[in-house]
Every structure is written in structure tokens, then in C-alpha cells.
Design a protein around this motif. Structure first.
Motif, PDB file in Angstrom:
ATOM      1  N   ALA A  62       0.825  -1.211   0.000  1.00  0.00           N
ATOM      2  CA  ALA A  62       0.000   0.000   0.000  1.00  0.00           C
ATOM      3  C   ALA A  62       0.859   1.261   0.000  1.00  0.00           C
ATOM      4  O   ALA A  62       0.334   2.369   0.024  1.00  0.00           O
ATOM      5  N   ARG A  63       2.168   1.079  -0.010  1.00  0.00           N
ATOM      6  CA  ARG A  63       3.119   2.190   0.021  1.00  0.00           C
ATOM      7  C   ARG A  63       2.925   3.050   1.267  1.00  0.00           C
ATOM      8  O   ARG A  63       2.909   4.266   1.219  1.00  0.00           O
ATOM      9  N   ILE A  64       2.750   2.361   2.404  1.00  0.00           N
ATOM     10  CA  ILE A  64       2.588   3.020   3.706  1.00  0.00           C
ATOM     11  C   ILE A  64       3.756   2.607   4.579  1.00  0.00           C
ATOM     12  O   ILE A  64       4.044   1.419   4.729  1.00  0.00           O
ATOM     13  N   GLU A  65       4.435   3.591   5.147  1.00  0.00           N
ATOM     14  CA  GLU A  65       5.550   3.292   6.033  1.00  0.00           C
ATOM     15  C   GLU A  65       5.012   3.134   7.452  1.00  0.00           C
ATOM     16  O   GLU A  65       4.351   4.034   7.976  1.00  0.00           O
ATOM     17  N   VAL A  66       5.262   1.989   8.066  1.00  0.00           N
ATOM     18  CA  VAL A  66       4.798   1.740   9.430  1.00  0.00           C
ATOM     19  C   VAL A  66       5.983   1.326  10.293  1.00  0.00           C
ATOM     20  O   VAL A  66       6.869   0.595   9.850  1.00  0.00           O
ATOM     21  N   SER A  67       5.975   1.818  11.517  1.00  0.00           N
ATOM     22  CA  SER A  67       7.014   1.414  12.467  1.00  0.00           C
ATOM     23  C   SER A  67       6.626   0.077  13.081  1.00  0.00           C
ATOM     24  O   SER A  67       5.530  -0.440  12.846  1.00  0.00           O
ATOM     25  N   GLU A  68       7.519  -0.455  13.899  1.00  0.00           N
ATOM     26  CA  GLU A  68       7.255  -1.749  14.539  1.00  0.00           C
ATOM     27  C   GLU A  68       6.028  -1.674  15.445  1.00  0.00           C
ATOM     28  O   GLU A  68       5.162  -2.551  15.431  1.00  0.00           O
ATOM     29  N   SER A  69       5.915  -0.579  16.217  1.00  0.00           N
ATOM     30  CA  SER A  69       4.766  -0.444  17.125  1.00  0.00           C
ATOM     31  C   SER A  69       3.470  -0.232  16.354  1.00  0.00           C
ATOM     32  O   SER A  69       2.417  -0.754  16.723  1.00  0.00           O
ATOM     33  N   GLU A  70       3.534   0.526  15.247  1.00  0.00           N
ATOM     34  CA  GLU A  70       2.342   0.727  14.417  1.00  0.00           C
ATOM     35  C   GLU A  70       1.918  -0.586  13.764  1.00  0.00           C
ATOM     36  O   GLU A  70       0.718  -0.849  13.625  1.00  0.00           O
ATOM     37  N   ALA A  71       2.880  -1.400  13.386  1.00  0.00           N
ATOM     38  CA  ALA A  71       2.558  -2.697  12.776  1.00  0.00           C
ATOM     39  C   ALA A  71       1.839  -3.588  13.771  1.00  0.00           C
ATOM     40  O   ALA A  71       0.874  -4.276  13.417  1.00  0.00           O
ATOM     41  N   LEU A  72       2.282  -3.577  15.032  1.00  0.00           N
ATOM     42  CA  LEU A  72       1.617  -4.401  16.050  1.00  0.00           C
ATOM     43  C   LEU A  72       0.203  -3.895  16.326  1.00  0.00           C
ATOM     44  O   LEU A  72      -0.734  -4.677  16.478  1.00  0.00           O
ATOM     45  N   THR A  73       0.042  -2.574  16.397  1.00  0.00           N
ATOM     46  CA  THR A  73      -1.295  -2.004  16.612  1.00  0.00           C
ATOM     47  C   THR A  73      -2.210  -2.330  15.438  1.00  0.00           C
ATOM     48  O   THR A  73      -3.360  -2.747  15.629  1.00  0.00           O
ATOM     49  N   THR A  74      -1.693  -2.150  14.236  1.00  0.00           N
ATOM     50  CA  THR A  74      -2.477  -2.440  13.036  1.00  0.00           C
ATOM     51  C   THR A  74      -2.822  -3.921  12.954  1.00  0.00           C
ATOM     52  O   THR A  74      -3.928  -4.283  12.535  1.00  0.00           O
ATOM     53  N   GLN A  75      -1.895  -4.770  13.369  1.00  0.00           N
ATOM     54  CA  GLN A  75      -2.154  -6.211  13.383  1.00  0.00           C
ATOM     55  C   GLN A  75      -3.348  -6.511  14.278  1.00  0.00           C
ATOM     56  O   GLN A  75      -4.232  -7.291  13.900  1.00  0.00           O
ATOM     57  N   GLY A  76      -3.404  -5.893  15.448  1.00  0.00           N
ATOM     58  CA  GLY A  76      -4.544  -6.105  16.346  1.00  0.00           C
ATOM     59  C   GLY A  76      -5.854  -5.653  15.731  1.00  0.00           C
ATOM     60  O   GLY A  76      -6.874  -6.343  15.833  1.00  0.00           O
ATOM     61  N   HIS A  77      -5.833  -4.484  15.073  1.00  0.00           N
ATOM     62  CA  HIS A  77      -7.050  -3.969  14.432  1.00  0.00           C
ATOM     63  C   HIS A  77      -7.497  -4.891  13.296  1.00  0.00           C
ATOM     64  O   HIS A  77      -8.690  -5.227  13.192  1.00  0.00           O
ATOM     65  N   LEU A  78      -6.563  -5.290  12.450  1.00  0.00           N
ATOM     66  CA  LEU A  78      -6.921  -6.151  11.318  1.00  0.00           C
ATOM     67  C   LEU A  78      -7.415  -7.519  11.781  1.00  0.00           C
ATOM     68  O   LEU A  78      -8.386  -8.052  11.236  1.00  0.00           O
ATOM     69  N   ASN A  79      -6.768  -8.080  12.790  1.00  0.00           N
ATOM     70  CA  ASN A  79      -7.216  -9.371  13.303  1.00  0.00           C
ATOM     71  C   ASN A  79      -8.613  -9.262  13.915  1.00  0.00           C
ATOM     72  O   ASN A  79      -9.418 -10.184  13.807  1.00  0.00           O
ATOM     73  N   GLY A  80      -8.916  -8.120  14.545  1.00  0.00           N
ATOM     74  CA  GLY A  80     -10.263  -7.895  15.069  1.00  0.00           C
ATOM     75  C   GLY A  80     -11.301  -7.864  13.956  1.00  0.00           C
ATOM     76  O   GLY A  80     -12.398  -8.406  14.098  1.00  0.00           O
ATOM     77  N   ILE A  81     -10.939  -7.243  12.850  1.00  0.00           N
ATOM     78  CA  ILE A  81     -11.844  -7.189  11.697  1.00  0.00           C
ATOM     79  C   ILE A  81     -12.070  -8.592  11.145  1.00  0.00           C
ATOM     80  O   ILE A  81     -13.197  -8.987  10.832  1.00  0.00           O
ATOM     81  N   PHE A  82     -10.987  -9.376  11.044  1.00  0.00           N
ATOM     82  CA  PHE A  82     -11.119 -10.745  10.539  1.00  0.00           C
ATOM     83  C   PHE A  82     -11.969 -11.604  11.469  1.00  0.00           C
ATOM     84  O   PHE A  82     -12.745 -12.445  11.015  1.00  0.00           O
ATOM     85  N   GLU A  83     -11.858 -11.399  12.769  1.00  0.00           N
ATOM     86  CA  GLU A  83     -12.689 -12.152  13.717  1.00  0.00           C
ATOM     87  C   GLU A  83     -14.155 -11.807  13.533  1.00  0.00           C
ATOM     88  O   GLU A  83     -15.022 -12.692  13.579  1.00  0.00           O
ATOM     89  N   LEU A  84     -14.444 -10.532  13.335  1.00  0.00           N
ATOM     90  CA  LEU A  84     -15.823 -10.110  13.104  1.00  0.00           C
ATOM     91  C   LEU A  84     -16.371 -10.735  11.822  1.00  0.00           C
ATOM     92  O   LEU A  84     -17.510 -11.212  11.786  1.00  0.00           O
ATOM     93  N   ILE A  85     -15.558 -10.777  10.781  1.00  0.00           N
ATOM     94  CA  ILE A  85     -15.985 -11.385   9.525  1.00  0.00           C
ATOM     95  C   ILE A  85     -16.264 -12.868   9.720  1.00  0.00           C
ATOM     96  O   ILE A  85     -17.258 -13.401   9.205  1.00  0.00           O
ATOM     97  N   GLU A  86     -15.402 -13.552  10.474  1.00  0.00           N
ATOM     98  CA  GLU A  86     -15.623 -14.974  10.738  1.00  0.00           C
ATOM     99  C   GLU A  86     -16.915 -15.203  11.518  1.00  0.00           C
ATOM    100  O   GLU A  86     -17.650 -16.158  11.253  1.00  0.00           O
TER     101      GLU A  86
END
Length: 95
Positions: free
Chosen positions: A15-39
Motif C-alpha cells: 500500500a506504500r505506507i511506512e509503518v514502524s514496529e509499534s504501528e505494525a503491532l497495533t495495526t495487526q490487532g485492528h486487522l485481526n479484530g476485523i477478521f474475527e468479526l468477519i468470521e
């Protein structure tokens, strides 16, 4: 389905987005939450449920199709710079 931090970084790279290590972990939590809702939504049994156009069974009230304004075409064309056969004449912009 859950994403790993490496997958989040790959998605950010695509996506051409620069993310730091902490932002990646936060984003991982948000995305996994979205996937859980979809499931959870996919686990709901929808057999026998007909598709609906709207979440609520509503219909629009229609008003009578009646003329509510007077015909002012002649007045509008009277103040126009140029008209011909009821049409407005404008300068040619494309040759």
C-alpha cells in the motif's frame, strides 16, 4: 484467520505506507479484530433468509406527480443573449 507482523508489514509495503514496529503491532490487532468479526458473520446460518434491499422493511411514500411551478421558459429565454427555436445558443468551445 490472523495476520502476523510480517504480513502486516508486507501489506503496508504494497500500500506504500511506512509503518514502524509499534504501528505494525497495533495495526495487526485492528486487522485481526476485523477478521474475527468477519468470521463471526460468516458463521451465522442464513439458510432460508431472502436477500433484502434494506435492513428495515420500509417503503417510500410517494407524492402525487403534479406541476407545482408555472412555465417560465419564455421569461428565461427573453433575457438570454441568443436563442433559436427554443434553444440557448452558446459560443463554440471545441473546434
Amino acid at each position: 484467520m490472523s495476520l502476523t507482523p510480517e504480513q502486516v508489514k508486507r501489506i503496508a509495503h504494497l500500500a506504500r505506507i511506512e509503518v514502524s514496529e509499534s504501528e505494525a503491532l497495533t495495526t495487526q490487532g485492528h486487522l485481526n479484530g476485523i477478521f474475527e468479526l468477519i468470521e463471526q458473520m460468516q458463521a451465522v446460518d442464513t439458510a432460508g433468509v431472502e436477500p433484502m434491499a434494506h435492513a428495515q422493511d420500509v417503503c417510500q411514500r410517494l407524492r402525487a406527480d403534479a406541476v407545482s411551478e408555472a412555465d417560465r421558459r419564455a421569461a428565461y429565454q427573453a433575457v438570454a443573449p441568443e436563442t433559436e427555436a427554443g434553444l440557448y445558443l452558446v459560443p463554440k468551445v471545441i473546434e
